[in-house]
Structures are given as structure tokens and as C-alpha cells.
Enzyme design. Structure first.
Site, PDB file in Angstrom:
ATOM      1  N   ASN A 147       0.820  -1.317   0.047  1.00  0.00           N
ATOM      2  CA  ASN A 147       0.072   0.134  -0.100  1.00  0.00           C
ATOM      3  C   ASN A 147       0.944   1.317   0.108  1.00  0.00           C
ATOM      4  O   ASN A 147       0.454   2.344   0.581  1.00  0.00           O
ATOM      5  CB  ASN A 147      -1.045   0.098   1.081  1.00  0.00           C
ATOM      6  CG  ASN A 147      -0.420  -0.494   2.522  1.00  0.00           C
ATOM      7  OD1 ASN A 147       0.772  -0.400   2.599  1.00  0.00           O
ATOM      8  ND2 ASN A 147      -1.071  -1.011   3.325  1.00  0.00           N
ATOM      9  N   GLN A 314      -3.870   3.583  18.360  1.00  0.00           N
ATOM     10  CA  GLN A 314      -4.730   3.404  17.475  1.00  0.00           C
ATOM     11  C   GLN A 314      -5.620   2.326  17.825  1.00  0.00           C
ATOM     12  O   GLN A 314      -5.027   1.052  18.308  1.00  0.00           O
ATOM     13  CB  GLN A 314      -4.150   3.285  16.143  1.00  0.00           C
ATOM     14  CG  GLN A 314      -3.488   4.287  15.752  1.00  0.00           C
ATOM     15  CD  GLN A 314      -3.096   4.246  14.196  1.00  0.00           C
ATOM     16  OE1 GLN A 314      -2.678   5.354  13.563  1.00  0.00           O
ATOM     17  NE2 GLN A 314      -3.203   3.286  13.610  1.00  0.00           N
TER      18      GLN A 314
END
Length: 393
Positions: A147, A314
Site C-alpha cells: 500500500n 490506535q
């Protein structure tokens, strides 16, 4: 047979999608540096579908269970009562994504007596204590480059969003307003600005290549200097350190891995050396920035804007100050989680597992730690004395 513990983000609030905005994905045959895309023997999913959530299960669950393995897929990952921590002690393999990381601390690794392989479905393995993994001889792998271009595209988008002050203008549009003076008082052209890139690996280079046509003045710093012909092609100026890089730039793009050296690096002292009114885009790791120093710099006007899609921790709590700080263009950790990116890192994860179960070599570019030491990409990006293979992530 192995027990595989897969930690993925929750399904959409409205349920798993019955259909999608587009059908299929464009065909990409190779990465920009010539490396091949993941080449598993089979996929087990339809490219372009939602794979990174629990129901998507990276397309792995049916295949693994058909092979006789035990598979646990969960989004419940935080705290001793979570499914992740309850299932970890007898897990052989743990898989998670940087966007919804299963934090494998040294303490948890010590409890995971059977753990042999940790896979990051995507790029960035700092949610695993890599020193502890090395001490236990655990292999850590990630799907390098899967990615990278998606993150680079997201970075360029956020640079433009900040400089043009898009968020404020969009809000005026939604509110039914048409006061152009209000809309443009913080809006500038990117053309002619000085853009500095911190770490020129795969993502950093892709960002520079995409920003160069905007007629910006590009500079960078990295542990390894790029070839002279590459610098000349893009008009790059090399700086010896991040401290030299930030002195006269208008925009800073951060693409370094999170290490002891980079943790908290964007602090009051460093921010104070930047040109007043500079912008920062950080799609690398939230912990590279001092959370409260960023807020103070925005409040004082030292920074004109801050964007990124990485947070610490996160998922970020609802009261995280970056959600409400002035002049921010933050997103959840989505830059590398497009449906396009998910197809690549799901395929790469399966390729890694196929190699592991067959006892064959995992691609060196996927390997972070192996046999008690940093190896492959890990030897370049995370080791104290990195190897220069020219392919840092």
C-alpha cells in the site's frame, strides 16, 4: 496444525457491504521499482471487496480451516479481557493491520509461549516489540510495498488540502454559505513552495515523484543518500539531518519508521526551528510527533496546518486533541487501507502463510525479523546499523 489469531477492524456500522461503488480493480502487474505483486497460489476473495474487517477476514478463514488450522478472527484487542489477549497464549501465528494493530508488547510476547510468526497485513510492524521478537526467535513479516502508493497518494492529497485550506471551504459549502473572503483567507498555491521529505524510502520517493510536477522545490533527508541521477531528475536537495531539513521548508512530509530515534521527534524544540506558518503531513506513525507540541504549534500559529492519518494510540480515543485542534485535516488510519490496497496486502499475507506452512523462504522484502535478528527489509528500516539495499519502505 496451527492456531492463527487474526485481529482486524470491526465491520461497517451498517453491516458488511452488499455491493460496492465500483466493480473490480485496475490491473497492476508490478510495483514501480519492478518488484512483483504478491503471488499466492490462490486468493480466496474477490479483489475490490472489503477484506480488512472481521467479516472480510483477509479472505483467509475458509482456506485455513479447510487445511485443518484453528482460526480466531476478532476486532476485540485491548486489555486483558479482550479476545486477543485471551486467545494469545496458545496462538502460533498472529496477524493484524497497522490500521487496527494488535499491540504485541514484550510482556504479551512473553506470555505467548507458542508464538512463532507475526504478520502485518500492510506496512509497518512497530506495533510488535521487535527486540522482544528477536529475543524469542519469532519471525515478523509484513507485505512490503502493498500500500505504499496508496499512502503516497493520500499524502499528496493532504498536502493540497492543507495548503488550499480545503476543509474550511468545504464546510462553508455544506453550510450553504458563499462568502469567498472567508473561504480564501488561509488558501495558497502549492506552486513554488519548499517541500521537505523526511525518509526517502518507497513511500517518500513516490511522494516526491508525484509532487515534482507541481513545481515545488524538493529537499529530503534519509539514512542513505539517493543516487545522484535520481536527485538531478527530480531537482532534489539532500540534507544531512531532519534538523537541517526543516529550517526553511514550507511543507514537511514524514515517512520514517517509528524507532527509538524517531519517537517524539516532532517536539516543541524542532517545531520551533521551522518557518512560521509551515505545514506538516504525517502518514508514518503518530508517535513520531509529540501530541501536545503539535496542538501548541497550531494554536500559536507556528504551524499553519497539520494532517495525517496516524495516531497514538490506535484507535484514537474520542477525546484525542488532534480530533478538534485548529487547522487539522486528520483522517483515521485509512491511507493504506483502500479496497485496492486491501486486495494486495491480503494476497501478500496469504503468500507469507503459504511459504510458512510449506517451509519455504518468505520473500526477503517481506521479512522484518528472522532467526533472532533483523533481516530483509527489517535490516534496512529498523536495525541500529541498517543495510542499504536501496528498497527501504
Amino acid at each position: 496444525m496451527a492456531k492463527i489469531l487474526i485481529v482486524l477492524f470491526p465491520d461497517p456500522v451498517g453491516g458488511y457491504p452488499p455491493n460496492y461503488a465500483r466493480t473490480g480493480l485496475p490491473e497492476i502487474t508490478a510495483y514501480p521499482n519492478g518488484d512483483t505483486l504478491p503471488t499466492p497460489k490462490a486468493l480466496g476473495f474477490t479483489p475490490g471487496t472489503l477484506l480488512g474487517c472481521v467479516s472480510g477476514n483477509l479472505g483467509l478463514k475458509d482456506w485455513l480451516e479447510a487445511e485443518g488450522h484453528t482460526v480466531v478472527v476478532t476486532s476485540d484487542k485491548n486489555g486483558p479481557d479482550s479476545v486477543f489477549e485471551r486467545e494469545l497464549p496458545d496462538a502460533d501465528i498472529v496477524i493484524s493491520q497497522p490500521f487496527w494493530p494488535a499491540y504485541l508488547t514484550a510482556d504479551l510476547i512473553e506470555k505467548a509461549k507458542k508464538l512463532k510468526l507475526v504478520v502485518t497485513a500492510g506496512i509497518g510492524s512497530d506495533h510488535t516489540d521487535l527486540n522482544a521478537a528477536n529475543a524469542k526467535g519469532i519471525t515478523v513479516a509484513e507485505v512490503t510495498y502493498s500500500n505504499s502508493i496508496g499512502v503516497a497518494e493520500h499524502t499528496v492529497m493532504q498536502v493540497l488540502v492543507l495548503v488550499r485550506d480545503f476543509v474550511a471551504q468545504h464546510r462553508l459549502s455544506v453550510a450553504g454559505a458563499w462568502n469567498i473572503a472567508d473561504a480564501v483567507t488561509r488558501s495558497y498555491d502549492l506552486e513554488g513552495m519548499r517541500v521537505g521529505v523526511f525518509a526517502a524510502g518507497r513511500i517518500g520517493r513516490a511522494v516526491m515523484e508525484r509532487l515534482a510536477p507541481f513545481d515545488v522545490k524538493l529537499s529530503y533527508t534519509d539514512r542513505f543518500r539517493l543516487p545522484g541521477e535520481y536527485e538531478e531528475k527530480l531537482g532534489l536537495e539532500y540534507k544531512e539531518s531532519i534538523h537541517e531539513l526543516v529550517k526553511d521548508i514550507d511543507v514537511l512530509c514524514v515517512h520514517a519508521p517509528l524507532t527509538d530515534e524517531t519517537r517524539g521527534l516532532l517536539n516543541d524544540e524542532l517545531l520551533g526551528t521551522m518557518k512560521r506558518g509551515a505545514y506538516i503531513v504525517n502518514p508514518a506513525r503518530g508517535a513520531i510527533a509529540d501530541r501536545d507540541a503539535i496542538v501548541r504549534a497550531l494554536d500559536s500559529g507556528q504551524l499553519a496546518g497539520y494532517a495525517g492519518d496516524v495516531w497514538e494510540p490506535q484507535p484514537a480515543p474520542a477525546d484525542h486533541p488532534w480530533r478538534s485542534m485548529v487547522h487539522n485535516a486528520m483522517t483515521p488510519h485509512t491511507s493504506g487501507a483502500t479496497l485496492s490496497g486491501q486486495a494486495r496486502y491480503a494476497a501478500g499475507t496469504r503468500e507469507i502463510l503459504e511459504s510458512w506452512f510449506e517451509g519455504t523462504e518468505i520473500r526477503p522484502e517481506y521479512v522484518i525479523t528472522q532467526g533472532g535478528r533483523y533481516s530483509g527489509t527489517g535490516a534496512h528500516s529498523y536495525a541500529d546499523e541498517p543495510e542499504n539495499d536501496g528498497k527501504n519502505s
